[in-house]
Design a protein around this motif. Structure first.
Motif, PDB file in Angstrom:
ATOM      1  N   ALA A   1       0.855  -1.193   0.000  1.00 41.60           N
ATOM      2  CA  ALA A   1       0.000   0.000   0.000  1.00 41.60           C
ATOM      3  C   ALA A   1       0.888   1.240   0.000  1.00 41.60           C
ATOM      4  O   ALA A   1       0.613   2.225  -0.712  1.00 41.60           O
ATOM      5  CB  ALA A   1      -0.918  -0.018   1.219  1.00 41.60           C
ATOM      6  N   GLY A   2       1.975   1.185   0.790  1.00 39.08           N
ATOM      7  CA  GLY A   2       2.916   2.309   0.835  1.00 39.08           C
ATOM      8  C   GLY A   2       3.541   2.542  -0.536  1.00 39.08           C
ATOM      9  O   GLY A   2       3.685   3.688  -0.985  1.00 39.08           O
TER      10      GLY A   2
ATOM     11  N   ALA B   1       1.139   4.312  -2.803  1.00 42.33           N
ATOM     12  CA  ALA B   1       1.049   5.749  -2.506  1.00 42.33           C
ATOM     13  C   ALA B   1       2.236   6.493  -3.126  1.00 42.33           C
ATOM     14  O   ALA B   1       2.070   7.548  -3.755  1.00 42.33           O
ATOM     15  CB  ALA B   1       1.019   5.958  -0.997  1.00 42.33           C
TER      16      ALA B   1
ATOM     17  N   ILE C   1       1.831   6.711  -6.887  1.00 42.63           N
ATOM     18  CA  ILE C   1       0.872   7.756  -7.314  1.00 42.63           C
ATOM     19  C   ILE C   1       1.556   9.111  -7.276  1.00 42.63           C
ATOM     20  O   ILE C   1       1.451   9.915  -8.217  1.00 42.63           O
ATOM     21  CB  ILE C   1      -0.384   7.731  -6.402  1.00 42.63           C
ATOM     22  N   LEU C   2       2.292   9.344  -6.184  1.00 43.12           N
ATOM     23  CA  LEU C   2       2.991  10.622  -6.047  1.00 43.12           C
ATOM     24  C   LEU C   2       3.968  10.828  -7.213  1.00 43.12           C
ATOM     25  O   LEU C   2       3.987  11.876  -7.863  1.00 43.12           O
ATOM     26  CB  LEU C   2       3.750  10.629  -4.705  1.00 43.12           C
TER      27      LEU C   2
ATOM     28  N   GLN D   1      10.253   4.021  -3.494  1.00 41.72           N
ATOM     29  CA  GLN D   1       9.331   2.933  -3.884  1.00 41.72           C
ATOM     30  C   GLN D   1      10.150   1.710  -4.328  1.00 41.72           C
ATOM     31  O   GLN D   1       9.816   0.571  -4.007  1.00 41.72           O
ATOM     32  CB  GLN D   1       8.368   3.383  -4.979  1.00 41.72           C
TER      33      GLN D   1
END
Ligand SMILES: Nc1ncnc2c1ncn2[C@@H]1O[C@H](COP(=O)(O)OP(=O)(O)OP(=O)(O)O)[C@@H](O)[C@H]1O
Length: 599
Positions: free
Chosen positions: A32-33, A36, A39-40, A91
């Motif tokens: 999930a991290g 995120a 997306i950023l 990421q």
């Protein structure tokens, strides 16, 4: 915290992707991290061409343009680039760490599952394949998480965001760009089955090659003694060349597949330059919009290219996972009883009585090896098994250690059918010392205690004194700290046997089975091993497969096997007096000529 040392592998599902995702479940929060951060990162990528478009259309192509907003846009662009860079870095780090943890768990599951498989599996399956499964297949599987999954999340989102940005900017040109999507699907559908087959071929050829290397390394001594180097090299080449060809073929198809998308991407940019150029010419869009569109089309094909490259990764990880799953899906042919016999040696000590009760056995149903074997062995007896080569002696002890199950009859220890005893418990009761003693990289002390920390050096020294191993160990410069190589090349056969005896003293099994190795020893070593054997045999039932019949002179009873049947039994003297099969073997044997000889 995910389960790291579980003995139960996750049940392989029919779909390899689902099977892999099951392994990823404990890491949901990490993923999930990553999403995120992705997306950023993607937002930063989509905003950049838009900023350039604003700079061109609002501030560059207007009369009396001022510099300060352009500088502000420049700084904003820089800040966004920095944020994107950090998000991208982080990421990649997070997903790589999650991927490696998952694959470590798969390796643990796989290795512990392989350990639980029965002997027949190892006889019918190639070692090379198992090595490839544990080492290389799991590495390929890790790429599913570190490369493919990251790519799907990152590139999938990029495609959606870029498509959205194009539609918002100009829906007509946006829809026109979307025309490439069916072409992408079509190209993938054409290549997919072919690539799958190609990856499969490469992996199987690699397994065969590794299997060949493993086999040859363990048999290098024989290869050199029989001057087989050239022949083996030729055989190696016979496997190496097809493996090379498979790799080249895989590479060729990978490149063809990926370049097809490159070509499609370039055609799309050219098409957009033409269609957008016409629109600018007819003043239906501004030049900044055209710039943004061409940037977006390029940005659109970057993730497509990355996805197609990672699609190859997906294919090879899927094949590797299928191969690993097929091992995980194999159940051991020998199962532990449920419930097992409640052994409790502290309250009911085991005596070590062994009974073979009308035992028959065949590795293959059409070829019976042992037939109607009945033996009663009283606790503490020293028993010899004699017979010509191929008579079935080793098979007999494999059955007692339950490496295989009897086809008919039963084997009992203290009256308990060994099939009712958990295999772990059985192997604590019955220890088998093979001719070829397995040694591991480590010191002599490590090899005797078998890496169990609860055994002190004093206990090791005591065991070695009893078996006589201490005589040669003390002569070594580093004594118990002498480093041994896995095959014990720095020890003689007799010395290895003495170490195995010392190990047995520490294991303290009630029943000791020994595949005797004195046949190849000189007289002095033989005496040392014989003495060690007599010591280790004290207070336990001992069954010795004798290759040198003089070992059996003092046996309480000798069972003589011929073609899988017991043809005689008695003491050495009784059997000689009987003048039957055993006496015939003794007379035939070259060893009877020794002055210390038999009767
Ligand atoms: N794993 C196996 N699969 C199939 N057949 C086997 C297997 N192991 C042994 N055999 C066969 O079973 C028979 C008995 O072999 P076994 O090794 O028990 O004899 P042995 O008396 O111990 O011989 P040796 O003294 O040469 O060690 C032989 O014909 C052998 O070919």
């Amino acid at each position: 915290m995910p389960n790291q040392d579980s003995k139960t592998p996750r049940v392989p599902t029919h779909s390899p992707i689902k099977g892999l995702l099951v392994y990823a479940i404990p890491y949901t929060r990490l993923f999930a991290g990553v999403i995120a951060l992705v997306i950023l990162y993607n937002l930063t990528q989509v905003i950049q061409p838009y900023l350039v478009k604003v700079a061109i259309d609002r501030y560059l192509l207007v009369k009396n343009s001022v510099l300060s907003p352009l500088i502000q846009i420049g700084f904003l662009y820089l800040a966004i680039t920095l944020v994107g860079l950090l998000a991208n870095l982080y990421q990649t780090r997070v997903i790589a760490s999650a991927g490696q943890q998952i694959v470590r768990q798969i390796r643990i599951d796989l290795f512990s599952h392989i350990e639980s498989l029965s002997m027949d599996y190892f006889e019918t399956h190639d070692t090379g394949r198992l090595i490839t499964n544990v080492a290389s297949d799991t590495t390929r599987i890790s790429q599913f998480f570190t490369q493919f999954l990251l790519s799907v999340i990152r590139d999938g989102l990029t495609i959606i965001l870029v498509m959205g940005a194009m539609l918002l900017l100009n829906w007509r040109l946006g829809l026109l760009s979307a025309l490439v999507i069916p072409l992408i699907v079509l190209i993938s559908a054409i290549f997919r089955p072919r690539l799958h087959k190609i990856y499969n071929t490469t992996r199987s050829r690699q397994s065969r090659l590794i299997g060949f290397i493993a086999e040859n390394l363990s048999g290098m001594r024989i290869i050199q003694i029989f001057h087989q180097e050239k022949k083996q090299l030729d055989a190696f080449n016979q496997l190496n060349l097809p493996y090379q060809n498979a790799n080249v073929n895989e590479f060729r198809w990978d490149v063809l597949f990926n370049r097809s998308f490159d070509l499609l991407g370039n055609l799309a940019v050219a098409f957009m330059a033409w269609a957008g150029g016409l629109a600018v010419f007819h003043h239906s869009i501004k030049i900044g919009v055209l710039y943004a569109f061409i940037s977006y089309i390029q940005q659109f094909f970057e993730p497509i290219n990355s996805l197609t490259q990672n699609w190859n990764t997906l294919q090879s990880s899927m094949i590797s996972f299928e191969r690993v799953s097929s091992v995980l899906a194999t159940s051991p042919t020998l199962k532990d009883p449920d419930p097992p016999y409640p052994l409790n040696p502290s309250s009911v000590p085991l005596l070590g009585q062994v009974d073979f009760d009308h035992v028959s056995f065949a590795y293959k149903p059409e070829a019976p090896i042992l037939q109607d074997i009945s033996m009663h062995i009283a606790p503490g007896q020293f028993i010899g098994i004699a017979g010509e080569t191929g008579a079935g002696k080793s098979t007999l002890i494999s059955l007692l250690a339950r490496f295989y199950d009897v086809s008919e009859g039963a084997i009992r220890i203290d009256g308990i059918d060994i099939r009712q005893i958990r295999q772990d418990d059985l192997h604590k009761i019955v220890a088998v010392v093979q001719q070829d003693v397995n040694l591991y990289s480590g010191t002599i002390a490590d090899n005797i205690r078998l890496f169990r920390d609860d055994i002190s050096l004093e206990q090791i020294e005591e065991a070695c004194r009893i078996t006589g191993a201490d005589i040669f160990i003390r002569r070594l410069r580093q004594g118990y700290d002498t480093w041994l190589t896995p095959h014990g090349a720095n020890l003689s056969t007799g010395q290895r046997q003495l170490l195995a005896f010392a190990r047995t003293i520490l294991l303290d099994p009630k029943i000791l089975v020994l595949d005797e190795a004195t046949a190849n020893l000189d007289a002095v070593s033989e005496m040392a091993v014989q003495k060690g054997l007599m010591e280790v045999a004290k207070n336990r039932t001992t069954i010795v497969i004798a290759h040198r019949l003089s070992t059996l002179r003092y046996a309480d009873r000798i069972f003589v096997l011929d073609q899988g049947r017991i043809v005689e039994s008695g003491t050495h003297d009784e059997l000689l007096a009987h003048n039957g099969y055993y006496a015939h073997m003794i007379h035939k044997s070259a060893w009877m000529l020794e002055p210390t000889g038999s009767a």
